[in-house]
Motif scaffolding. Structure first.
Motif, PDB file in Angstrom:
ATOM      1  N   MET A   1      25.695  24.933  26.171  1.00 37.27           N
ATOM      2  CA  MET A   1      26.679  24.255  26.919  1.00 37.27           C
ATOM      3  C   MET A   1      28.183  24.668  26.598  1.00 37.27           C
ATOM      4  O   MET A   1      28.388  25.180  25.654  1.00 37.27           O
ATOM      5  N   THR A   2      28.995  24.671  27.805  1.00 39.61           N
ATOM      6  CA  THR A   2      30.097  25.422  27.581  1.00 39.61           C
ATOM      7  C   THR A   2      31.202  24.607  26.596  1.00 39.61           C
ATOM      8  O   THR A   2      31.263  23.146  26.851  1.00 39.61           O
ATOM      9  N   ILE A   3      31.920  25.103  25.872  1.00 39.55           N
ATOM     10  CA  ILE A   3      33.080  24.351  25.099  1.00 39.55           C
ATOM     11  C   ILE A   3      34.096  24.315  25.700  1.00 39.55           C
ATOM     12  O   ILE A   3      34.779  25.156  26.435  1.00 39.55           O
ATOM     13  N   ILE A   4      34.806  22.940  25.830  1.00 33.22           N
ATOM     14  CA  ILE A   4      35.886  22.732  26.572  1.00 33.22           C
ATOM     15  C   ILE A   4      36.852  22.046  25.580  1.00 33.22           C
ATOM     16  O   ILE A   4      36.349  21.013  24.922  1.00 33.22           O
ATOM     17  N   ILE A   5      38.249  22.647  25.658  1.00 28.29           N
ATOM     18  CA  ILE A   5      39.080  22.170  24.714  1.00 28.29           C
ATOM     19  C   ILE A   5      40.181  21.623  25.803  1.00 28.29           C
ATOM     20  O   ILE A   5      40.246  21.858  26.959  1.00 28.29           O
ATOM     21  N   THR A   6      41.066  20.653  25.247  1.00 24.80           N
ATOM     22  CA  THR A   6      42.147  20.232  25.883  1.00 24.80           C
ATOM     23  C   THR A   6      43.552  20.884  25.408  1.00 24.80           C
ATOM     24  O   THR A   6      43.527  21.423  24.149  1.00 24.80           O
ATOM     25  N   ALA A   7      44.591  21.172  26.379  1.00 21.37           N
ATOM     26  CA  ALA A   7      45.603  21.702  25.876  1.00 21.37           C
ATOM     27  C   ALA A   7      46.745  21.172  26.898  1.00 21.37           C
ATOM     28  O   ALA A   7      46.276  20.669  27.720  1.00 21.37           O
ATOM     29  N   PHE A   8      48.153  21.294  26.351  1.00 23.49           N
ATOM     30  CA  PHE A   8      49.247  20.821  27.081  1.00 23.49           C
ATOM     31  C   PHE A   8      49.333  21.700  28.453  1.00 23.49           C
ATOM     32  O   PHE A   8      49.135  22.860  28.702  1.00 23.49           O
ATOM     33  N   GLU A   9      49.577  20.890  29.657  1.00 24.81           N
ATOM     34  CA  GLU A   9      49.815  21.369  30.906  1.00 24.81           C
ATOM     35  C   GLU A   9      50.967  22.553  30.771  1.00 24.81           C
ATOM     36  O   GLU A   9      51.169  23.345  31.443  1.00 24.81           O
ATOM     37  N   ALA A  49      40.902   7.821  30.186  1.00 26.22           N
ATOM     38  CA  ALA A  49      39.855   9.054  30.081  1.00 26.22           C
ATOM     39  C   ALA A  49      40.517  10.003  28.928  1.00 26.22           C
ATOM     40  O   ALA A  49      39.330  10.389  28.186  1.00 26.22           O
ATOM     41  N   HIS A  50      41.484  10.078  28.570  1.00 26.55           N
ATOM     42  CA  HIS A  50      41.899  11.055  27.526  1.00 26.55           C
ATOM     43  C   HIS A  50      41.782  10.278  26.264  1.00 26.55           C
ATOM     44  O   HIS A  50      41.433  10.890  25.220  1.00 26.55           O
ATOM     45  N   LEU A  51      42.091   8.881  26.414  1.00 27.60           N
ATOM     46  CA  LEU A  51      42.158   8.329  24.981  1.00 27.60           C
ATOM     47  C   LEU A  51      40.804   8.040  24.516  1.00 27.60           C
ATOM     48  O   LEU A  51      40.660   7.879  23.139  1.00 27.60           O
ATOM     49  N   GLY A  57      45.988   9.881  21.886  1.00 25.35           N
ATOM     50  CA  GLY A  57      46.495  10.077  22.995  1.00 25.35           C
ATOM     51  C   GLY A  57      47.202  11.757  22.485  1.00 25.35           C
ATOM     52  O   GLY A  57      48.471  12.012  23.219  1.00 25.35           O
ATOM     53  N   GLN A  58      46.710  12.625  21.737  1.00 25.47           N
ATOM     54  CA  GLN A  58      47.277  13.909  21.645  1.00 25.47           C
ATOM     55  C   GLN A  58      46.190  14.831  22.087  1.00 25.47           C
ATOM     56  O   GLN A  58      45.106  14.703  22.638  1.00 25.47           O
ATOM     57  N   ILE A  59      46.797  16.408  21.869  1.00 28.67           N
ATOM     58  CA  ILE A  59      45.696  17.405  21.908  1.00 28.67           C
ATOM     59  C   ILE A  59      45.915  18.143  20.870  1.00 28.67           C
ATOM     60  O   ILE A  59      46.704  18.093  19.873  1.00 28.67           O
ATOM     61  N   PRO A  60      44.734  18.861  20.623  1.00 28.27           N
ATOM     62  CA  PRO A  60      43.509  19.256  21.447  1.00 28.27           C
ATOM     63  C   PRO A  60      42.471  18.266  21.338  1.00 28.27           C
ATOM     64  O   PRO A  60      42.452  17.646  20.173  1.00 28.27           O
ATOM     65  N   THR A  61      41.342  18.292  22.181  1.00 25.37           N
ATOM     66  CA  THR A  61      40.242  17.633  21.926  1.00 25.37           C
ATOM     67  C   THR A  61      38.972  18.889  22.214  1.00 25.37           C
ATOM     68  O   THR A  61      39.626  19.922  22.702  1.00 25.37           O
ATOM     69  N   TYR A  62      38.118  18.612  21.635  1.00 27.65           N
ATOM     70  CA  TYR A  62      36.923  19.544  21.708  1.00 27.65           C
ATOM     71  C   TYR A  62      35.404  18.977  22.175  1.00 27.65           C
ATOM     72  O   TYR A  62      35.106  17.802  21.819  1.00 27.65           O
ATOM     73  N   GLU A  63      35.157  19.556  23.372  1.00 33.86           N
ATOM     74  CA  GLU A  63      33.813  18.898  23.848  1.00 33.86           C
ATOM     75  C   GLU A  63      32.787  19.862  24.079  1.00 33.86           C
ATOM     76  O   GLU A  63      32.980  21.027  24.347  1.00 33.86           O
ATOM     77  N   GLU A  64      31.658  19.628  23.336  1.00 32.67           N
ATOM     78  CA  GLU A  64      30.381  20.488  23.634  1.00 32.67           C
ATOM     79  C   GLU A  64      29.249  19.657  23.776  1.00 32.67           C
ATOM     80  O   GLU A  64      28.733  18.893  22.876  1.00 32.67           O
ATOM     81  N   SER A  65      28.501  19.757  24.948  1.00 33.56           N
ATOM     82  CA  SER A  65      27.531  18.811  24.956  1.00 33.56           C
ATOM     83  C   SER A  65      27.867  17.430  24.915  1.00 33.56           C
ATOM     84  O   SER A  65      28.976  16.900  25.762  1.00 33.56           O
ATOM     85  N   ASP A  66      26.973  16.574  24.159  1.00 32.29           N
ATOM     86  CA  ASP A  66      27.525  15.113  23.975  1.00 32.29           C
ATOM     87  C   ASP A  66      28.441  15.048  22.829  1.00 32.29           C
ATOM     88  O   ASP A  66      28.928  13.776  22.465  1.00 32.29           O
TER      89      ASP A  66
END
Length: 217
Positions: A1-9, A49-51, A57-66
């Protein structure tokens, strides 16, 4: 699964590597793992959704599969545990590298963040002039201790590890203050971290978000 992280716009530092997603990008680059980035605005960071991913309420987050993670220490540790390249194979050396990760976040970073707060967010307060030297002294005491431990070595404990990645990331926050220049061995240590190809790729990727130019462009 693709790793997704969040970052500041749009990062408060203009993409100069101080936002914490840089640490995660760097770790992923070191272990050769591709990842995607979901950019979030300051407003979106406080929405449900981000919380759900980051309760503060900060960054980064890390998502991989579940799996969904927050906090850079946890994320980088997960990456280092899952993929070769950031933690030694020897059990004792591995434990020491993890200890340095904790030291970076729990012992060295707090006074540095206090200094940033005092200068940027509290600079106009009437008591700042008296408080600032006290905060700087606390930072310098930590730097003195760290420099003594590093000595003439390139890295904190043998080869480069996740402990160095976190420590260099923390020390980078001091560059604008000039305090790091008072400790040549630490300034050189940080420069070695910045010279790593994986760090350069992470830095360029974050900078590109804020300049609108492709990495290396």
């Amino acid at each position: 699964m693709t790793i997704i992280i969040t970052a500041f716009e749009r990062s408060p530092d203009g993409g100069m590597g101080l936002a914490r997603d840089t640490r995660v990008r760097w770790a992923l680059e070191e272990v050769g793992q591709p990842y995607g980035v979901r950019l979030v605005s300051f407003r979106a960071m406080k929405e449900p959704a981000h919380l759900a991913l980051h309760p503060f309420g900060q960054i980064p987050t890390y998502e991989e599969s579940d799996l969904a993670l927050f906090e850079t220490g946890s994320i980088v540790f997960h990456i280092a545990e899952r993929h070769a390249g950031l933690l030694p194979d020897d059990a004792d050396a591995r434990a020491r590298a993890i200890t340095w990760m904790f030291a970076a976040l729990n012992t060295v970073e707090p006074p540095i963040l206090e200094l940033v707060t005092a200068k940027i967010f509290e600079g106009d307060r009437p008591w700042t002039k008296e408080r600032l030297p006290l905060v700087e002294n606390r930072v310098c005491e930590r730097l003195k201790q760290l420099a003594a431990r590093l000595g003439s070595a390139d890295w904190l404990d043998g080869g480069f590890s996740a402990g160095d990645l976190m420590m260099v990331s923390v020390l980078l926050r001091l560059k604008p203050s000039g305090l790091l220049n008072e400790y040549p061995s630490l300034a050189a240590y940080v420069a070695r971290g910045e010279a790593r190809p994986a760090y350069k790729r992470a830095f360029d990727a974050q900078l590109a978000v804020n300049t609108g130019k492709p990495p290396g462009g």
